[in-house]
Design a protein around this motif. Structure first.
Motif, PDB file in Angstrom:
ATOM      1  N   GLY A   1      89.381 152.435 -29.956  1.00 27.06           N
ATOM      2  CA  GLY A   1      89.860 151.237 -29.567  1.00 27.06           C
ATOM      3  C   GLY A   1      91.129 151.363 -28.592  1.00 27.06           C
ATOM      4  N   ASP A   2      91.412 152.682 -27.931  1.00 27.08           N
ATOM      5  CA  ASP A   2      92.397 152.568 -26.838  1.00 27.08           C
ATOM      6  C   ASP A   2      92.048 152.627 -25.488  1.00 27.08           C
ATOM      7  OD1 ASP A   2      91.242 155.378 -26.996  1.00 27.08           O
ATOM      8  OD2 ASP A   2      93.259 156.435 -27.318  1.00 27.08           O
ATOM      9  N   GLY A   3      90.465 152.711 -25.260  1.00 21.54           N
ATOM     10  CA  GLY A   3      89.775 152.846 -24.232  1.00 21.54           C
ATOM     11  C   GLY A   3      90.078 154.202 -23.515  1.00 21.54           C
ATOM     12  N   GLU A   4      90.389 155.332 -24.163  1.00 23.33           N
ATOM     13  CA  GLU A   4      90.500 156.577 -23.616  1.00 23.33           C
ATOM     14  C   GLU A   4      89.620 157.525 -24.559  1.00 23.33           C
ATOM     15  OE1 GLU A   4      94.609 158.169 -23.822  1.00 23.33           O
ATOM     16  OE2 GLU A   4      95.336 156.437 -22.530  1.00 23.33           O
ATOM     17  N   ASP A   5      89.229 158.515 -23.464  1.00 21.13           N
ATOM     18  CA  ASP A   5      88.059 159.523 -24.179  1.00 21.13           C
ATOM     19  C   ASP A   5      88.861 160.384 -25.205  1.00 21.13           C
ATOM     20  OD1 ASP A   5      86.066 158.694 -22.582  1.00 21.13           O
ATOM     21  OD2 ASP A   5      86.546 159.775 -20.781  1.00 21.13           O
ATOM     22  N   ALA A   6      88.084 161.451 -25.985  1.00 26.37           N
ATOM     23  CA  ALA A   6      88.581 162.238 -26.861  1.00 26.37           C
ATOM     24  C   ALA A   6      89.617 163.251 -26.246  1.00 26.37           C
ATOM     25  CB  ALA A   6      87.534 162.928 -27.500  1.00 26.37           C
ATOM     26  N   GLU A   7      90.783 163.494 -27.094  1.00 26.37           N
ATOM     27  CA  GLU A   7      91.776 164.501 -26.662  1.00 26.37           C
ATOM     28  C   GLU A   7      91.527 165.654 -27.532  1.00 26.37           C
ATOM     29  OE1 GLU A   7      96.506 165.055 -26.080  1.00 26.37           O
ATOM     30  OE2 GLU A   7      95.596 163.118 -27.129  1.00 26.37           O
ATOM     31  N   PHE A   8      91.594 167.018 -26.705  1.00 24.57           N
ATOM     32  CA  PHE A   8      91.339 168.267 -27.378  1.00 24.57           C
ATOM     33  C   PHE A   8      92.748 168.887 -27.851  1.00 24.57           C
ATOM     34  CE2 PHE A   8      87.253 168.101 -25.617  1.00 24.57           C
ATOM     35  CZ  PHE A   8      86.392 168.817 -26.415  1.00 24.57           C
ATOM     36  N   GLU A   9      93.417 168.773 -29.121  1.00 27.52           N
ATOM     37  CA  GLU A   9      94.688 169.476 -29.233  1.00 27.52           C
ATOM     38  C   GLU A   9      94.640 170.877 -28.876  1.00 27.52           C
ATOM     39  OE1 GLU A   9      97.075 170.253 -33.374  1.00 27.52           O
ATOM     40  OE2 GLU A   9      96.029 168.484 -33.309  1.00 27.52           O
ATOM     41  N   SER A  10      93.495 171.300 -29.216  1.00 26.63           N
ATOM     42  CA  SER A  10      93.226 172.771 -28.823  1.00 26.63           C
ATOM     43  C   SER A  10      91.682 173.118 -28.643  1.00 26.63           C
ATOM     44  CB  SER A  10      93.824 173.684 -29.837  1.00 26.63           C
ATOM     45  OG  SER A  10      92.915 173.636 -31.075  1.00 26.63           O
ATOM     46  N   LEU A  11      91.353 174.072 -27.746  1.00 23.82           N
ATOM     47  CA  LEU A  11      89.878 174.482 -27.499  1.00 23.82           C
ATOM     48  C   LEU A  11      90.203 175.612 -27.016  1.00 23.82           C
ATOM     49  CD1 LEU A  11      86.910 173.874 -27.151  1.00 23.82           C
ATOM     50  CD2 LEU A  11      87.355 173.089 -24.701  1.00 23.82           C
ATOM     51  N   GLU A  12      89.698 176.710 -27.951  1.00 23.55           N
ATOM     52  CA  GLU A  12      90.213 178.358 -27.794  1.00 23.55           C
ATOM     53  C   GLU A  12      88.841 179.031 -27.666  1.00 23.55           C
ATOM     54  OE1 GLU A  12      94.385 177.842 -29.745  1.00 23.55           O
ATOM     55  OE2 GLU A  12      92.899 178.653 -30.908  1.00 23.55           O
ATOM     56  N   PHE A  13      89.064 180.109 -26.962  1.00 25.63           N
ATOM     57  CA  PHE A  13      87.789 181.170 -26.909  1.00 25.63           C
ATOM     58  C   PHE A  13      88.594 182.496 -26.987  1.00 25.63           C
ATOM     59  CE2 PHE A  13      85.302 184.416 -24.639  1.00 25.63           C
ATOM     60  CZ  PHE A  13      84.055 184.259 -25.550  1.00 25.63           C
ATOM     61  N   LEU A  14      88.175 183.296 -28.321  1.00 25.87           N
ATOM     62  CA  LEU A  14      89.088 184.227 -28.911  1.00 25.87           C
ATOM     63  C   LEU A  14      88.300 185.356 -29.069  1.00 25.87           C
ATOM     64  CD1 LEU A  14      91.041 182.177 -31.608  1.00 25.87           C
ATOM     65  CD2 LEU A  14      91.975 182.698 -29.111  1.00 25.87           C
ATOM     66  N   TYR A  15      88.663 186.499 -28.995  1.00 23.46           N
ATOM     67  CA  TYR A  15      88.170 187.872 -29.572  1.00 23.46           C
ATOM     68  C   TYR A  15      89.091 188.296 -30.866  1.00 23.46           C
ATOM     69  CZ  TYR A  15      87.943 193.015 -30.254  1.00 23.46           C
ATOM     70  OH  TYR A  15      87.674 194.078 -30.904  1.00 23.46           O
ATOM     71  N   SER A  16      88.102 188.667 -31.798  1.00 23.06           N
ATOM     72  CA  SER A  16      88.649 188.834 -33.258  1.00 23.06           C
ATOM     73  C   SER A  16      88.283 190.316 -33.794  1.00 23.06           C
ATOM     74  CB  SER A  16      88.195 187.816 -34.177  1.00 23.06           C
ATOM     75  OG  SER A  16      88.771 187.929 -35.447  1.00 23.06           O
ATOM     76  N   ARG A  17      89.432 190.867 -34.276  1.00 19.17           N
ATOM     77  CA  ARG A  17      89.086 192.165 -34.827  1.00 19.17           C
ATOM     78  C   ARG A  17      89.779 192.174 -36.307  1.00 19.17           C
ATOM     79  NH1 ARG A  17      87.398 197.173 -33.377  1.00 19.17           N
ATOM     80  NH2 ARG A  17      88.318 198.712 -34.834  1.00 19.17           N
ATOM     81  N   LEU A  18      88.960 192.836 -37.098  1.00 22.49           N
ATOM     82  CA  LEU A  18      89.172 192.898 -38.596  1.00 22.49           C
ATOM     83  C   LEU A  18      90.125 193.900 -38.563  1.00 22.49           C
ATOM     84  CD1 LEU A  18      88.421 191.911 -41.535  1.00 22.49           C
ATOM     85  CD2 LEU A  18      86.983 193.963 -41.748  1.00 22.49           C
TER      86      LEU A  18
END
Length: 256
Positions: free
Chosen positions: A89-106
């Motif tokens: 109802g605010d007339g705005e599109d969705a907001e990404f608090e975070s959108l991340e692309f990561l490399y991960s190693r155990l």
């Protein structure tokens, strides 16, 4: 005859043991041309840990998501993570608090060191302020099964922030569980465009009651409390929002 066969078997076992000891003492390794005894298989998974409709006591309803997907093996993986909301109802599109692309190693049992790039703002519109940042994080499971995600972000303008998320499933039955969840956000510098003040920004605590129809599908209901502090709270009040709120949620946890 049985005694003879028994002695023959014992002798064979002793000879094999002695040979193995000699090879071990000599540092014997299998030839490099031999295939590995096990093969690593690449796999992937997607998880909506939260996909919910939030009804706050103050403010507007929102659709909230918390997603992560990965692809790789047991040691090396790539992750796509996203958190955000679409206020209704605010007339705005969705907001990404975070959108991340990561490399991960155990790096240890149940612990992954992650690093990459992230984005905050509105990807599909100009309704929200935007910024990119580098991120380094640690994701894993603490003692007693507490799932943990800690991250430090440094924006393209040099602003530093950090976040902590922890959750734990309390099993009531094989399918019914209670999940307490905590989120803490802090920042080393003030960024008014994103409503972020210096120091402790916010604390959010929630409790969800879920039922696993299957391991991949679990609807839930819950409640939460959140509070902002310092300049972050001042920014919220200046924009007409509350710095402290409680609310109810209903959603589903999805794995695919």
């Amino acid at each position: 005859m049985p005694t003879k066969h028994y002695l023959t078997s014992v002798s064979a076992v002793l000879i094999m043991a002695a040979a193995n000891t000699i090879y071990a003492d000599d540092g014997y390794d299998a030839p490099a041309s031999w295939p590995a005894p096990t093969q690593e298989h690449l796999m992937g998974m997607g998880l909506f840990d939260r996909l919910e409709y939030s009804v706050p006591d103050q403010g507007q309803d929102a659709i909230v998501w918390d997603f992560q997907g990965w692809y790789g093996g047991d040691v090396n993986r790539v992750y796509l993570k996203s958190e955000g909301e679409n206020v209704q109802g605010d007339g705005e599109d969705a907001e990404f608090e975070s959108l991340e692309f990561l490399y991960s190693r155990l790096i240890a049992d149940f612990w992954e060191l992650q690093g990459g790039m992230g984005y905050q703002g509105g990807v599909f519109s100009d309704d929200h302020a935007e910024r990119t940042y580098g991120v380094v994080g640690l994701q894993g499971v603490m003692p007693y099964g507490i799932e943990t995600d800690v991250a430090i972000q440094v924006s393209d303008d040099g602003d530093v922030a950090a976040s902590f998320e922890g959750e734990y499933d309390v099993r009531l039955t094989q399918q019914l569980y209670l999940q307490p969840r905590t989120e803490i956000a802090v920042a080393a510098s003030e960024v008014e465009a994103f409503g972020v003040g210096e120091g402790l920004n916010s604390v959010r605590a929630g409790l969800r009651l879920g039922y696993e129809v299957t391991r991949r599908f679990a609807p839930y209901v819950g409640a939460y409390w959140k509070k902002e502090y310092g300049d972050t709270a001042d920014f919220s009040r200046a924009s007409g929002d509350s710095s402290e709120d409680t609310g109810m949620v209903a959603g589903v946890k999805l794995m695919f």
